[in-house]
Scaffold this motif. Sequence first.
Motif, short mmCIF file in Angstrom:
data_model
loop_
_atom_site.label_atom_id
_atom_site.label_comp_id
_atom_site.label_asym_id
_atom_site.label_seq_id
_atom_site.Cartn_x
_atom_site.Cartn_y
_atom_site.Cartn_z
N ALA A 32 40.40 33.55 33.59
CA ALA A 32 41.81 33.90 33.70
C ALA A 32 41.93 35.42 33.71
N VAL A 33 42.45 35.96 34.80
CA VAL A 33 42.52 37.42 34.96
C VAL A 33 43.79 37.93 34.27
N THR A 34 43.59 38.71 33.21
CA THR A 34 44.67 39.05 32.29
C THR A 34 45.17 40.48 32.43
N LYS A 35 44.82 41.15 33.53
CA LYS A 35 45.31 42.53 33.72
C LYS A 35 46.84 42.52 33.74
N THR A 36 47.43 43.45 33.08
CA THR A 36 48.89 43.63 32.91
C THR A 36 49.55 42.53 32.05
N GLU A 55 39.28 41.27 32.65
CA GLU A 55 40.11 42.47 32.78
C GLU A 55 39.45 43.38 33.80
N ASN A 56 40.23 44.20 34.47
CA ASN A 56 39.59 45.11 35.41
C ASN A 56 39.65 46.58 34.98
N ARG A 57 40.35 46.87 33.88
CA ARG A 57 40.35 48.25 33.39
C ARG A 57 39.83 48.31 31.96
N LEU A 76 34.31 41.66 32.63
CA LEU A 76 34.85 42.87 33.25
C LEU A 76 34.69 42.72 34.76
N ILE A 77 35.83 42.72 35.48
CA ILE A 77 35.79 42.36 36.89
C ILE A 77 36.09 43.53 37.81
N GLY A 78 36.53 44.65 37.25
CA GLY A 78 36.91 45.79 38.08
C GLY A 78 35.82 46.84 38.15
N LEU A 158 25.98 36.94 41.97
CA LEU A 158 26.70 37.80 42.91
C LEU A 158 28.21 37.58 42.79
N MET A 159 28.93 38.63 43.16
CA MET A 159 30.40 38.55 43.17
C MET A 159 30.91 39.21 44.44
N THR A 160 32.01 38.70 44.97
CA THR A 160 32.68 39.41 46.05
C THR A 160 34.18 39.27 45.94
N ILE A 161 34.88 40.19 46.56
CA ILE A 161 36.34 40.12 46.71
C ILE A 161 36.61 39.99 48.21
N ALA A 162 37.26 38.91 48.60
CA ALA A 162 37.55 38.69 50.02
C ALA A 162 38.69 39.60 50.46
N GLY A 201 36.65 33.97 44.78
CA GLY A 201 37.87 33.19 44.82
C GLY A 201 38.87 33.68 43.80
N MET A 202 40.10 33.95 44.28
CA MET A 202 41.21 34.41 43.44
C MET A 202 42.41 33.49 43.75
N THR A 203 43.59 33.85 43.28
CA THR A 203 44.76 32.97 43.46
C THR A 203 44.94 32.49 44.91
N ASN A 204 44.81 33.40 45.86
CA ASN A 204 45.08 33.03 47.26
C ASN A 204 44.01 32.15 47.90
N VAL A 217 35.51 31.30 39.39
CA VAL A 217 36.70 31.77 40.12
C VAL A 217 37.51 32.65 39.17
N ARG A 218 38.12 33.70 39.73
CA ARG A 218 38.87 34.68 38.92
C ARG A 218 40.35 34.57 39.30
N ILE A 219 41.14 34.02 38.39
CA ILE A 219 42.51 33.66 38.76
C ILE A 219 43.53 34.32 37.85
N GLY A 220 44.38 35.14 38.45
CA GLY A 220 45.43 35.83 37.70
C GLY A 220 46.80 35.21 37.95
N ARG A 221 47.36 35.47 39.13
CA ARG A 221 48.76 35.12 39.38
C ARG A 221 49.06 33.62 39.31
N ALA A 222 48.13 32.78 39.70
CA ALA A 222 48.39 31.34 39.64
C ALA A 222 48.54 30.87 38.19
N GLU A 226 53.43 36.44 39.14
CA GLU A 226 53.25 37.71 39.87
C GLU A 226 53.18 38.89 38.90
N ARG A 227 52.41 39.91 39.30
CA ARG A 227 52.36 41.15 38.51
C ARG A 227 53.32 42.16 39.13
N TYR A 228 54.13 42.79 38.33
CA TYR A 228 55.09 43.76 38.87
C TYR A 228 54.78 45.18 38.47
C1 PLP Z 1 43.29 41.04 40.01
C2 PLP Z 1 41.95 40.49 40.32
C3 PLP Z 1 41.73 39.10 40.45
C4 PLP Z 1 42.84 38.08 40.33
O1 PLP Z 1 43.74 38.16 41.40
P1 PLP Z 1 44.92 37.11 41.55
O2 PLP Z 1 45.33 37.25 42.96
O3 PLP Z 1 45.99 37.51 40.58
O4 PLP Z 1 44.38 35.76 41.23
C5 PLP Z 1 40.44 38.68 40.70
N1 PLP Z 1 39.41 39.54 40.83
C6 PLP Z 1 39.58 40.86 40.71
C7 PLP Z 1 38.40 41.76 40.87
C8 PLP Z 1 40.85 41.38 40.46
O5 PLP Z 1 41.01 42.71 40.35
#
Ligand code: PLP
Length: 229
Positions: A32-36, A55-57, A76-78, A158-162, A201-204, A217-222, A226-228
């Motif tokens: 669960a991605v808990t940034k903000t 968290e990414n920070r 730590l994902i960032g 391994l990790m990737t961000i699409a 894999g993230m929310t989208n 899978v790293r899931i924040g918004r779902a 939404e983060r504002y």
């Molecule tokens: C913010 C973030 C996510 C989560 O993104 P969502 O679209 O909120 O699910 C996953 N991975 C990384 C590296 C992120 O910075």
Amino acid sequence: MDVQYNVKRVLERIAEAAHRANRAPEDITVVAVTKTVEVSRIMEAINAGIRHIGENRVQEFVKKHEFIPAEVKRHLIGTLQTNKVKYIIDKIDLIHSLDRLSLARELDKRAAAVGRVIPVLIQVNVSKEATKSGIFEEELESFIEQLEPFKHVRVKGLMTIAPLSSNPEAVRPYFARLKELFDRIKERGYPHIDMEYLSMGMTNDFEVAIEEGANIVRIGRAIFGERYV
Ligand SMILES: *Cc1c(COP(=O)(O)O)cnc(C)c1O
């Protein structure tokens, strides 16, 4: 936004995606991605069954760390700045973003100093977007070979961000490609690394990522909405 309901829905969607791919849902870890997100809402997710947070920070992670139950795993994902390694080295369970040799060197030094081996994933920039960090696939094996001297850093996968896309099918090829690299490196059988985790894999796009082989899978918004900020 009902966090408990969202966690339940995310777990159902993960199970459905796993079944489509003939995989066991329990083999897939949700971070669960808990940034903000403030601690009280993180606790709602934990009460709903979440056992991994990301968290990414560094600064935000350190601030919340002491309020999170000890049994919850910290990711730590960032992108990690070398000069911040010292703040997290004894607190983090898995770093997803090893993307350069200088970071491996600092992690090795700091992990040795606190007497641990730090588990990491190598971030791969499969899409080669200029805005993203990560090792290019052409350099991956040579990068892995250069990590051999760092005995206090253990690569676990391994990790990737699409690329950002509203259409999850558009990113399927990137996930499929990372799975190919994962399998190929695993087959090489490097003794100093383990190919155990594939974080994508993230929310989208998490369902497509699972169909293509993700086991983290790293899931924040779902989960949190939404983060504002
Ligand atoms: C913010 C973030 C996510 C989560 O993104 P969502 O679209 O909120 O699910 C996953 N991975 C990384 C590296 C992120 O910075």
